[in-house]
Design an enzyme around this catalytic site. Structure first.
Site, short mmCIF file in Angstrom:
data_model
loop_
_atom_site.label_atom_id
_atom_site.label_comp_id
_atom_site.label_asym_id
_atom_site.label_seq_id
_atom_site.Cartn_x
_atom_site.Cartn_y
_atom_site.Cartn_z
N ASP B 9 0.85 -1.19 0.00
CA ASP B 9 0.00 0.00 0.00
C ASP B 9 0.89 1.25 0.00
OD1 ASP B 9 -2.95 1.03 0.63
OD2 ASP B 9 -1.54 2.22 1.83
N TYR B 14 2.86 9.76 -0.15
CA TYR B 14 3.90 9.18 0.72
C TYR B 14 5.29 9.43 0.14
CZ TYR B 14 -0.04 6.42 2.60
OH TYR B 14 -1.25 6.01 3.12
N LYS B 39 -2.47 5.86 -4.48
CA LYS B 39 -3.57 6.80 -4.24
C LYS B 39 -3.28 8.15 -4.87
CE LYS B 39 -3.81 4.66 0.35
NZ LYS B 39 -2.42 4.48 0.78
N HIS B 72 -7.41 9.51 -2.35
CA HIS B 72 -6.85 9.46 -0.98
C HIS B 72 -7.70 10.23 0.03
CE1 HIS B 72 -2.64 9.15 1.12
NE2 HIS B 72 -3.62 8.99 1.99
N1 LIG Z 1 -5.66 6.24 3.49
C1 LIG Z 1 -5.11 6.94 4.45
O1 LIG Z 1 -5.43 8.12 4.66
C2 LIG Z 1 -4.07 6.29 5.32
C3 LIG Z 1 -3.70 6.89 6.52
C4 LIG Z 1 -2.75 6.24 7.32
C5 LIG Z 1 -2.19 5.05 6.89
N2 LIG Z 1 -2.55 4.48 5.69
C6 LIG Z 1 -1.96 3.20 5.22
O2 LIG Z 1 -2.19 2.20 6.21
C7 LIG Z 1 -0.96 1.61 6.58
C8 LIG Z 1 -1.01 1.12 8.02
O3 LIG Z 1 -1.35 2.16 8.91
P1 LIG Z 1 -0.29 2.92 9.83
O4 LIG Z 1 1.09 2.70 9.32
O5 LIG Z 1 -0.74 4.32 9.98
O6 LIG Z 1 -0.48 2.26 11.27
P2 LIG Z 1 -0.36 0.77 11.87
O7 LIG Z 1 0.04 -0.19 10.81
O8 LIG Z 1 -1.56 0.55 12.67
O9 LIG Z 1 0.80 0.94 12.92
C9 LIG Z 1 2.13 1.14 12.58
C10 LIG Z 1 2.85 1.44 13.91
O10 LIG Z 1 2.72 0.31 14.77
C11 LIG Z 1 3.99 -0.21 15.09
N3 LIG Z 1 3.92 -1.68 14.99
C12 LIG Z 1 3.92 -2.43 13.85
N4 LIG Z 1 3.81 -3.74 14.14
C13 LIG Z 1 3.71 -3.81 15.49
C14 LIG Z 1 3.58 -4.89 16.40
N5 LIG Z 1 3.50 -6.15 15.96
N6 LIG Z 1 3.54 -4.63 17.72
C15 LIG Z 1 3.61 -3.34 18.17
N7 LIG Z 1 3.72 -2.27 17.35
C16 LIG Z 1 3.78 -2.51 16.03
C17 LIG Z 1 4.96 0.39 14.10
O11 LIG Z 1 6.22 0.63 14.70
P3 LIG Z 1 7.62 0.19 14.02
O12 LIG Z 1 7.60 0.63 12.58
O13 LIG Z 1 8.61 0.90 14.87
O14 LIG Z 1 7.67 -1.32 14.15
C18 LIG Z 1 4.30 1.70 13.72
O15 LIG Z 1 4.64 2.72 14.65
C19 LIG Z 1 0.04 2.76 6.33
O16 LIG Z 1 1.38 2.33 6.35
C20 LIG Z 1 -0.45 3.28 5.01
O17 LIG Z 1 -0.01 2.44 3.96
C21 LIG Z 1 -3.49 5.10 4.91
#
Ligand SMILES: NC(=O)c1ccc[n+]([C@@H]2O[C@H](COP(=O)([O-])OP(=O)(O)OC[C@H]3O[C@@H](n4cnc5c(N)ncnc54)[C@H](OP(=O)(O)O)[C@@H]3O)[C@@H](O)[C@H]2O)c1
Lengths: 40, 251
Positions: B9, B14, B39, B72
């Site tokens: 994704d 980004y 996006k 997005h």
């Molecule tokens: N459409 C939108 O507007 C939008 C907005 C936000 C995100 N997204 C997409 O959604 C994806 C996922 O969301 P996100 O990155 O915001 O949040 P997430 O995946 O919920 O959380 C990522 C965070 O959690 C930590 N983490 C990962 N695995 C873990 C585990 N097993 N145990 C504890 N902590 C853990 C990571 O730290 P470390 O990296 O230090 O391990 C990072 O700080 C994004 O990368 C992006 O591609 C889209």
């Protein structure tokens, strides 16, 4: 062992999407993208 | 990719489509075996700009088609951008098209005007913010929910929930795996982010156990019935996002 047997979900257009993947959003890049990139 | 991930994704906003494209190429894995989502950023929603933005994403990714392309953010000339997505899909540049950050209110404002139904709506979703109203709307329209922040972006209190700890012990899994497995069983698409190889590995290891329906109900009860970290309905969000940066500043 690498297991690539990720189940798929069927979308409403008939496409099969892997139900699990990798997100690449980096908060630092979002906050200061231009400043960071202009440094290079 | 080395650890078995086959779905990535990314997004114009980004600033990493080129790196994602390079990773795909370097992996040597068949293009057909990889799912790539990107996006369009809202500054490109005017029809002609939208058409150009799709080609720019394809060029940066080094691909001749994307598997999924989303709007997005749901503000501005959303209908014009959606038309450009529909045409790019018909032209074979994109396999599936969808939207992101549409609340029930925003969904009802835009989607009835679209000629075709989005295939996904990518929104904030995790055990604390389960989007129950939106899920009803999407289910009725056969639209799949994709979760962003599936781990609550690492939210400490979520990772300290006794219920989740107990389930982790029972299944010999970690808390992240329990959360992601719950979401998977809810029919939600997840793509957790981590920069740590051990987590990238463990997050994916959720397909060899199953939560019972009582356990699913218990996790459903963790929902806080409130707003998430980001409220797309809040006043001023569109302007804030539009003024945050120029996605083409370095093109
Ligand atoms: N459409 C939108 O507007 C939008 C907005 C936000 C995100 N997204 C997409 O959604 C994806 C996922 O969301 P996100 O990155 O915001 O949040 P997430 O995946 O919920 O959380 C990522 C965070 O959690 C930590 N983490 C990962 N695995 C873990 C585990 N097993 N145990 C504890 N902590 C853990 C990571 O730290 P470390 O990296 O230090 O391990 C990072 O700080 C994004 O990368 C992006 O591609 C889209």
């Amino acid at each position: 062992m690498t297991n690539t047997n990720i189940p798929t979900f069927k979308l409403n257009d008939g496409t099969d999407i892997p139900s699990f993947g990798f997100g690449t959003f980096q908060i630092l890049l979002m906050v200061q993208p231009i400043k960071r990139l202009k440094m290079f | 990719m080395r650890l078995g991930y086959r779905h990535i994704d990314t997004a114009t906003a980004y600033f990493n489509e080129q790196e994602v494209g390079r990773a795909i190429k370097d992996s040597g894995i068949d293009r057909q075996q990889i799912w790539v989502t990107s996006k369009m950023w809202l500054q490109d929603y005017a029809y002609e700009d939208a058409k150009k933005a799709i080609d720019t994403s394809l060029n940066k990714l080094g691909l001749d088609y994307m598997d999924l392309y989303l709007l997005h953010q749901p503000y501005g000339e959303v209908d014009e951008a959606w038309k450009a997505l529909e045409e790019a899909k018909a032209a074979g540049k994109i396999r599936s098209i969808g939207v992101s950050n549409m609340t029930p209110k925003i969904w009802n404002q835009w989607v009835p005007k679209f000629a075709s139904m989005p295939s996904v709506n990518q929104v904030e979703y995790n055990p604390y913010f389960q989007q129950k109203e939106l899920r009803q709307i999407l289910m009725a329209a056969h639209v799949t929910l994709e979760a962003w922040a599936p781990l609550g972006q690492g939210n400490k209190s979520l990772f300290e929930e006794t219920l989740l700890k107990n389930l982790a012990t029972k299944y010999q899994k970690d808390i992240g795996q329990i959360i992601l497995r719950f979401e998977h069983q809810e029919g939600v698409i997840v793509f957790p982010k981590s920069v740590h190889e051990s987590r990238i590995q463990s997050n994916k290891d959720i397909f060899d156990f199953e939560l019972t329906s009582d356990e699913m109900d218990a996790i459903r009860n963790l929902d806080q019935n409130g707003k998430g970290m980001h409220d797309p309905d809040a006043a001023g969000v569109a302007e804030m996002l539009l003024n945050a940066f120029d996605v083409h500043a370095n093109d």
